[in-house]
Design a protein around this motif. Structure first.
Motif, short mmCIF file in Angstrom:
data_model
loop_
_atom_site.label_atom_id
_atom_site.label_comp_id
_atom_site.label_asym_id
_atom_site.label_seq_id
_atom_site.Cartn_x
_atom_site.Cartn_y
_atom_site.Cartn_z
N ALA A 110 -4.96 12.65 -3.23
CA ALA A 110 -4.03 11.71 -2.59
C ALA A 110 -4.78 10.68 -1.75
CB ALA A 110 -3.03 12.48 -1.72
N VAL A 111 -5.78 11.14 -0.99
CA VAL A 111 -6.56 10.24 -0.15
C VAL A 111 -7.34 9.24 -0.99
CG1 VAL A 111 -8.56 10.13 1.38
CG2 VAL A 111 -6.71 11.76 1.86
N GLN A 112 -7.93 9.70 -2.09
CA GLN A 112 -8.70 8.80 -2.95
C GLN A 112 -7.80 7.79 -3.64
OE1 GLN A 112 -11.71 10.88 -5.43
NE2 GLN A 112 -11.50 12.57 -3.98
N MET A 113 -6.63 8.21 -4.06
CA MET A 113 -5.70 7.26 -4.67
C MET A 113 -5.26 6.21 -3.65
SD MET A 113 -3.32 9.48 -7.31
CE MET A 113 -2.52 10.44 -6.02
N GLY A 114 -4.91 6.66 -2.43
CA GLY A 114 -4.52 5.72 -1.40
C GLY A 114 -5.64 4.78 -1.02
N GLY A 115 -6.86 5.31 -0.93
CA GLY A 115 -8.01 4.49 -0.57
C GLY A 115 -8.35 3.45 -1.61
N VAL A 128 0.84 -1.21 0.00
CA VAL A 128 0.00 0.00 0.00
C VAL A 128 0.87 1.25 0.00
CG1 VAL A 128 -1.68 1.35 1.32
CG2 VAL A 128 -1.94 -1.13 1.16
N SER A 129 1.89 1.25 0.85
CA SER A 129 2.76 2.42 0.97
C SER A 129 3.61 2.64 -0.27
CB SER A 129 3.66 2.26 2.20
OG SER A 129 2.90 2.09 3.37
#
Length: 428
Positions: free
Chosen positions: A123-128, A27-28
């Motif tokens: 960024a949050v949506q890509m990570g999610g 994920v990271s």
């Protein structure tokens, strides 16, 4: 009170840490790399827009492209951050992997043509979306999938702003007002730190904000000191920051609601929004387009200039609210947080000029406190202040963020955020 077994097994803790390290690593790596790509593209397109000012005239056309892109390819990805938060609360339809490239492309398009938006939402949506995709393929349980989704939020946030500890706390705090999910704390911290390391390894550098003010302490509080007069000014400023956050949230929701009610042909909503932004840039100033973090024009207002004497105009904060709420409320993509940074820093600059408070300190307080009020995340924002500006003035950070939190009302920019505990006793 529910009772838990009191036996402690260090070996089980080690297994838990190893397991989550292995789950968080992919994920990271992916989140940090994708955020690095996004930040590089964002810097590139903003430089292009500064060089070719006429690109602003194509903002309505860019809105049409974004509208039909989401209409035919987006499906439930249109919900953005709220979809991720909803999925953590109650797993249902899932977070589509297509959300990552869609929000990346549409945010870049928004900024290329001058739309006033941020970057944390992307960024949050890509990570999610990446964490959900990996979690489903690892066949995780619903509870572990929820936590992995939270690590995606933490990784995206920590990498995009270079604030790994704040990113971890934000992922816990943003879900439910008044309640933190501590069993996700360590995975979120690992994801946020690792994503930030990966992003930095790609050569990405974050804007350096500095507060040079050092308080002449009249009283001490443990290892920290404070000035009572300056504390009073910080409280007063915190109230103003909270009210500014409240205005931003209410106006954002109102513009989105009324534009959908009044404009029946949906692709005309971003067209109208784009035209309004063009008109406003001529009537007010082009300083409030795009991120507004910095500007090659030395006379322009930006977040960087707000930390200096006279670096903002009296109503710069209000104009940025107007530009951003119209941009995001009428169909363009991006985040709200960087514009909230600008709004807070500009308002802090104005308050400092009126009250005689240190300009850089007040700009820094506004930077984090308006964000705290609009997202109901005062803990994360206080820590963000320490990570961005240093911990010397952390007492003032906490005062401003928690005051803004109480004065920002019972809503926020994320509609899926739940209110578990009211901000004041006796209030539902």
């Amino acid at each position: 009170m529910q009772k838990f077994r009191t036996s402690f097994h260090p070996f089980l803790v080690i297994i838990y840490l190893v397991k989550w390290t292995l789950w968080v690593l992919p994920v990271s790596l992916l989140t940090g790399s994708l955020v690095a790509l996004f930040l590089w593209l964002l810097e590139t397109v903003i430089e292009i827009r500064f060089h070719y000012n006429w690109l602003l005239y194509f903002l309505p056309l860019a809105g049409i492209v974004i509208h039909f892109l989401y209409r035919y390819s987006g499906k439930n990805a249109e919900a953005g951050n709220n979809l991720i938060i909803d999925e953590i609360h109650k797993p249902d339809t899932g977070v589509p992997l297509r959300m990552a490239p869609l929000v990346l492309f549409s945010t870049i398009i928004t900024h290329l043509f001058g739309g006033s938006a941020g970057r944390e939402g992307t960024a949050v949506q890509m990570g999610g979306s990446l964490s959900h995709f990996l979690g489903r393929h690892m066949h995780l349980s619903k509870e572990n999938l929820r936590i992995l989704l939270m690590t995606g939020i933490a990784g995206g946030f920590g990498a995009v702003f270079g604030t790994p500890v704040a990113g971890a706390i934000f992922a816990l705090e943003v879900l439910v007002v008044g309640k933190l999910k501590y069993n996700a704390l360590l995975p979120c911290l690992m994801a946020s730190i690792l994503s930030n390391i990966v992003c930095s390894a790609w050569g990405i550098h974050h804007t350096n904000y500095q507060i040079s003010f050092v308080s002449q302490h009249l009283l001490s509080l443990g290892s920290f000191g404070f000035n009572l007069l300056l504390m009073a000014k910080a409280i007063g400023a915190g109230i103003a920051f909270g009210l500014a956050a409240y205005l931003f949230v209410r106006l954002s929701h109102a513009i989105k609601r009324y534009s959908n009610q009044l404009i029946k042909v949906k692709w005309l909503i971003p067209v109208t929004g784009g035209l309004i932004i063009i008109v406003l840039s001529f009537l007010i100033s082009p300083d409030y387009l795009s991120l507004s973090v910095s500007n090659p024009d030395p006379g322009a207002v930006s977040i960087v200039t707000c930390f200096k004497d006279g670096g903002a105009k009296p109503f710069s904060w209000l104009w940025k609210i107007l530009f951003t709420t119209i941009t995001l409320g009428m169909g363009f993509k991006g985040g709200e947080v960087t514009p909230l940074f600008f709004i807070g820093a500009a308002l802090g600059n104005t308050i400092a000029m009126i009250t005689g408070a240190p300009v850089d300190l007040m700009a820094g307080l506004g930077f984090i406190a308006v964000f705290a009020g609009a997202t109901n995340t005062p803990l994360a924002c206080t820590i963000m202040g320490a990570e961005l500006f240093g911990a010397d003035n952390i007492v003032y950070y906490a005062i401003a963020c928690f005051t803004a939190y109480y004065f920002s009302g019972h809503t926020g920019i994320y509609g899926a955020q739940k209110n578990q505990i009211p901000k004041m006793p006796g209030r539902a």
